[in-house]
Structure formats: structure tokens, C-alpha cells
Motif scaffolding. Structure first.
Motif, short mmCIF file in Angstrom:
data_model
loop_
_atom_site.label_atom_id
_atom_site.label_comp_id
_atom_site.label_asym_id
_atom_site.label_seq_id
_atom_site.Cartn_x
_atom_site.Cartn_y
_atom_site.Cartn_z
N UNK A 1 0.84 -1.18 0.00
CA UNK A 1 0.00 0.00 0.00
C UNK A 1 0.88 1.24 0.00
N UNK A 2 0.46 2.23 -0.78
CA UNK A 2 1.13 3.51 -0.83
C UNK A 2 0.14 4.58 -0.40
N UNK A 3 0.60 5.52 0.40
CA UNK A 3 -0.26 6.57 0.91
C UNK A 3 0.28 7.93 0.49
N UNK A 4 -0.58 8.73 -0.12
CA UNK A 4 -0.24 10.09 -0.53
C UNK A 4 -1.31 11.01 0.05
N UNK A 5 -0.91 12.18 0.47
CA UNK A 5 -1.86 13.16 1.00
C UNK A 5 -1.82 14.37 0.06
N UNK A 6 -2.97 14.64 -0.56
CA UNK A 6 -3.05 15.64 -1.62
C UNK A 6 -3.66 16.93 -1.07
N UNK A 7 -3.03 18.05 -1.42
CA UNK A 7 -3.47 19.35 -0.89
C UNK A 7 -4.84 19.76 -1.40
N UNK A 8 -5.07 19.64 -2.70
CA UNK A 8 -6.31 20.13 -3.30
C UNK A 8 -7.30 18.99 -3.53
N UNK A 9 -8.57 19.35 -3.53
CA UNK A 9 -9.62 18.36 -3.81
C UNK A 9 -9.59 17.99 -5.28
#
Length: 119
Positions: A1-9
Motif C-alpha cells: 500500500x502507498x499513501x499520498x496526501x493531496x493538498x487540493x480536492x
């Protein structure tokens, strides 16, 4: 599993298009549906967040790829910023990726109100 947190919707259908482009349409990709058994090469899930960043993107796959390269690709595609794990024991430090490909370490502000804030 890879997790990314994105700033914009970002709409999950738009993410599907970008993920397909990143993997060059050579793999099957689908959004996670817990009611069905999935057989795609890549399955992704988007979780809304509150605070400085809007979406937690989880990618499930056995494929080998560089999450930093994927992050730069998505940042460039959507003109946004992404946080990825720095793989350290401290759960409050992240690597910030920009659409220019810049990288730097940032610290998450510990918040008791479930807001994701960056110092």
C-alpha cells in the motif's frame, strides 16, 4: 500500500485518468469497492480530510514503482502539492512534493480536532 496526501480536492474519476496515464494504460485500475472482490492490478481509495490537505489517497498494488515519481506526476497534472511518508519513526514528519518536483521535509502539527495542519 502507498499513501499520498493531496493538498487540493480532486475528483476520483480525474484521479483514475491520471493513474491510467502514469501506468501508461498497461494495467487495470479501479476504485476500491468493498462490496465487490477486486482483480485489478491497481486499486485506489480517496478519503476526504480536513485542514491544510484535502485528500488521503491510498494505492493498493503489488506493482513496483517509485511513489516520488508518481507524486511529481500527480502534482504536475493537478497543479497541487502532495505529502508522502519520509519512512521515519516520527509519524508527524512528511516529504512535501510540488508540481515543480521540489522536495522538502515538513512537520505536521499535532491537532486534537482531527485537522491535518502543517507547520
Amino acid at each position: 500500500m502507498f499513501s499520498l496526501i493531496i493538498k487540493d480536492c480532486i475528483d476520483r474519476a480525474d484521479l483514475l485518468v491520471s493513474l491510467s496515464q502514469f501506468f501508461k494504460n498497461e494495467v487495470s485500475i479501479a476504485y476500491l469497492d468493498t462490496d465487490k472482490e477486486r482483480h485489478e492490478d491497481v486499486v485506489y481509495e480517496c478519503i476526504p480530510m480536513k485542514g491544510d490537505f484535502c485528500i488521503a489517497l491510498w494505492i493498493y498494488t503489488d506493482l513496483k514503482f517509485d511513489v516520488k515519481i508518481l507524486s511529481i506526476f500527480l502534482c504536475h497534472s493537478f497543479k497541487t502539492e502532495i505529502l508522502i511518508s519520509d519512512n521515519l519513526l516520527n509519524p508527524y514528519t512528511w516529504i512535501l512534493i510540488t508540481d515543480a518536483g521540489e522536495q522538502g521535509v515538513v512537520r505536521q502539527l499535532v491537532d486534537e480536532n482531527d485537522l491535518f495542519k502543517i507547520l
